[in-house]
Design an enzyme around this catalytic site. Structure first.
Site, PDB file in Angstrom:
ATOM      1  N   PHE A 141      69.010  33.861  63.050  1.00 12.71           N
ATOM      2  CA  PHE A 141      69.370  33.735  64.465  1.00 12.71           C
ATOM      3  C   PHE A 141      70.720  33.017  64.532  1.00 12.71           C
ATOM      4  O   PHE A 141      70.977  32.082  63.762  1.00 12.71           O
ATOM      5  CB  PHE A 141      68.294  32.946  65.207  1.00 12.71           C
ATOM      6  CG  PHE A 141      68.457  32.987  66.702  1.00 12.71           C
ATOM      7  CD1 PHE A 141      68.050  34.090  67.422  1.00 12.71           C
ATOM      8  CD2 PHE A 141      69.044  31.925  67.385  1.00 12.71           C
ATOM      9  CE1 PHE A 141      68.208  34.144  68.797  1.00 12.71           C
ATOM     10  CE2 PHE A 141      69.205  31.969  68.751  1.00 12.71           C
ATOM     11  CZ  PHE A 141      68.787  33.079  69.469  1.00 12.71           C
ATOM     12  N   ASP A 213      62.894  27.979  60.041  1.00  9.77           N
ATOM     13  CA  ASP A 213      62.943  28.132  61.492  1.00  9.77           C
ATOM     14  C   ASP A 213      61.770  29.026  61.890  1.00  9.77           C
ATOM     15  O   ASP A 213      61.783  30.235  61.640  1.00  9.77           O
ATOM     16  CB  ASP A 213      64.265  28.752  61.925  1.00  9.77           C
ATOM     17  CG  ASP A 213      64.382  28.906  63.442  1.00  9.77           C
ATOM     18  OD1 ASP A 213      63.360  28.738  64.144  1.00  9.77           O
ATOM     19  OD2 ASP A 213      65.485  29.201  63.926  1.00  9.77           O
ATOM     20  N   TYR A 238      58.887  27.687  73.381  1.00  7.45           N
ATOM     21  CA  TYR A 238      58.702  28.851  74.250  1.00  7.45           C
ATOM     22  C   TYR A 238      58.292  30.037  73.400  1.00  7.45           C
ATOM     23  O   TYR A 238      57.432  29.894  72.534  1.00  7.45           O
ATOM     24  CB  TYR A 238      59.956  29.115  75.090  1.00  7.45           C
ATOM     25  CG  TYR A 238      61.284  28.815  74.430  1.00  7.45           C
ATOM     26  CD1 TYR A 238      61.979  29.779  73.739  1.00  7.45           C
ATOM     27  CD2 TYR A 238      61.836  27.541  74.533  1.00  7.45           C
ATOM     28  CE1 TYR A 238      63.194  29.510  73.142  1.00  7.45           C
ATOM     29  CE2 TYR A 238      63.060  27.250  73.942  1.00  7.45           C
ATOM     30  CZ  TYR A 238      63.732  28.246  73.235  1.00  7.45           C
ATOM     31  OH  TYR A 238      64.929  27.969  72.647  1.00  7.45           O
ATOM     32  N   LYS A 239      58.794  31.211  73.650  1.00 10.29           N
ATOM     33  CA  LYS A 239      58.341  32.433  72.993  1.00 10.29           C
ATOM     34  C   LYS A 239      56.804  32.522  73.014  1.00 10.29           C
ATOM     35  O   LYS A 239      56.194  32.440  74.068  1.00 10.29           O
ATOM     36  CB  LYS A 239      58.928  32.539  71.591  1.00 10.29           C
ATOM     37  CG  LYS A 239      60.448  32.740  71.606  1.00 10.29           C
ATOM     38  CD  LYS A 239      60.998  32.983  70.238  1.00 10.29           C
ATOM     39  CE  LYS A 239      62.471  33.360  70.298  1.00 10.29           C
ATOM     40  NZ  LYS A 239      63.340  32.275  70.811  1.00 10.29           N
ATOM     41  N   ARG A 387      63.493  45.405  71.816  1.00 11.41           N
ATOM     42  CA  ARG A 387      62.373  44.713  71.177  1.00 11.41           C
ATOM     43  C   ARG A 387      61.162  44.685  72.116  1.00 11.41           C
ATOM     44  O   ARG A 387      61.302  44.498  73.324  1.00 11.41           O
ATOM     45  CB  ARG A 387      62.755  43.279  70.806  1.00 11.41           C
ATOM     46  CG  ARG A 387      63.893  43.154  69.838  1.00 11.41           C
ATOM     47  CD  ARG A 387      64.002  41.724  69.320  1.00 11.41           C
ATOM     48  NE  ARG A 387      63.937  40.737  70.385  1.00 11.41           N
ATOM     49  CZ  ARG A 387      63.884  39.418  70.190  1.00 11.41           C
ATOM     50  NH1 ARG A 387      63.859  38.933  68.962  1.00 11.41           N
ATOM     51  NH2 ARG A 387      63.856  38.570  71.207  1.00 11.41           N
TER      52      ARG A 387
END
Length: 415
Positions: A141, A213, A238-239, A387
């Protein structure tokens, strides 16, 4: 009230073998089906793995209780009487259950993922001061690449980026020069997995520090931090955790490193005696040394509230559910749009991917916008990836079928 999307009225084959019939049949037997009604989805299909999922029902009441029942009533005493000071560790121990770690090794200091990664990378380099290289996956990322570059410039180290097998090969051939190796168990674009155990073992074989990560894995993929002997790890709130916009990140430091790790952000909440107001920093003996300043209470409350149903289900059941939803998505594509299935860039083998799928579709950003207008929330990654993330608790099979139907229409209209 959470509502489900209306079924498509498009022409389709009849009979029980059609994915739509399978979806409806399975929903009736599905123990996860009722959980989808416990989220404020506003009737939308949430397949966006970008940052946010829908909040759990009851979050507003939880926050109101903290604001009116605790903050207004007791003000500063809430830190001591209502457990506010303990929340970074309380939430950390909840996360430990999802991440395969013993309690006392994870803390949610209230920082961003970027800040937490910076803290971990500096600490990793301090553990290996005689080594000049920071190794990072090329496909990481962007934040991971940016932070690694900043840390290298700050400490006079060299960043080496390698992709796929090249990452492993560099560790094998040059590992004695590597201070820290930074990787993710799930590629944020394609969803392809990297084995935490084998990569960590490679790091240890050459004496480098593994830094993971976990942002695209936490809450949807077993990572078994303790069993895999991970050195340091970070991840966002989050996510798949659903902690809400800007939910704070977490830091994992195993017991074996807690006395040795030297974190650069030495705030007063990480002091051994924070209320002594000492002019000299003395790090707390355990995971509390990962804390910095006064934590953002309301964000911690929201994250804490989001974790309970995940813990109730357990990470292995969450992972199975996410896999089932992704496989059903591919099954629907195979039947209705095999041409789109051919554009799959994620591994077809479910054992080799995380919680999302990616398709290569020209005009990906426009596809994302068109689907949003139809109530299907996905996300795109440049230049041409769309995605689809399958959060286990609030996505249903019927919603997956619904999403494939609209994806087919949107792509057809764009051509």
């Amino acid at each position: 009230m959470t509502t489900q999307p209306e079924s498509s009225t498009s022409t389709r084959p009849t009979g029980g073998d059609h994915p739509q019939d399978k979806a409806r049949c399975r929903e009736g037997l599905d123990p996860f089906f009722s959980s989808a009604h416990g989220f404020a989805t506003d009737g939308k299909v949430h397949l966006n793995g970008n940052s946010l999922g829908p909040p759990r029902d009851g979050l507003t009441g939880e926050l109101e209780n903290v604001v009116h029942g605790q903050w207004s009533a007791r003000q500063v005493q809430g830190w001591f009487r209502d457990g506010w000071l303990d929340l970074p560790r309380t939430i950390g121990d909840k996360l430990a259950a999802l991440l395969g770690a013993a309690p006392g090794q994870i803390v949610v200091a209230g920082e961003t993922t970027s800040t937490t990664l910076f803290n971990a990378l500096i600490a990793a380099c301090r553990l290996r001061e005689d080594r000049p290289v920071l190794l990072v996956e090329t496909s990481s990322f962007p934040t991971d690449l940016y932070i690694a570059d900043s840390v290298a410039r700050l400490l006079g180290r060299q960043v080496v980026t390698e992709s796929g097998g090249g990452f492993d090969l560099f560790l094998q051939e040059n590992g004695t020069r590597v201070a820290a190796a930074v990787a993710a168990p799930v590629d944020f674009r394609t969803g392809e997995r990297r084995g935490i155990g084998p990569t960590t073992a490679l790091c240890h074989a050459v004496g480098s520090i593994s830094v993971w990560d976990l942002s695209h894995a936490t809450g949807v993929l077993p990572v078994d931090l303790d069993a895999n002997d991970v050195d340091l790890a970070v991840g966002c709130g989050y996510k798949y955790l659903g902690g809400g916009p800007g939910a704070p990140a977490f830091l994992y430091v195993p017991f074996r490193l807690q006395q040795a790790v030297d974190l650069p952000l030495s705030g007063w909440h990480g002091h051994a005696r924070p209320f002594a107001m000492s002019p000299t920093f003395e790090p707390a003996s355990g995971i509390d040394r990962g804390r910095t300043g006064t934590p953002p209470l309301l964000s911690l409350v929201a994250l804490n509230h989001a974790l309970d149903p995940l813990l109730h289900v357990g990470i292995h059941a969450l992972h199975r559910r996410s896999r089932e939803l992704a496989e059903f998505f591919l099954e629907c594509l195979e039947l209705s749009r095999p041409d789109l299935l051919e554009q799959l860039v994620s591994p077809r083998d479910a054992d080799r991917r995380g919680g999302h799928l990616a398709l290569r579709i020209p005009g990906a950003e426009g596809v994302e916008e068109a689907l949003a207008e139809r109530g299907v929330l996905v996300d795109s990654r440049p230049p041409d990836l769309v995605r689809f993330a399958f959060a286990p608790l609030y996505v249903t099979r019927e919603q997956v079928r619904h999403a494939v139907h609209h994806l087919s229409d949107v792509v057809k209209e764009a051509r």
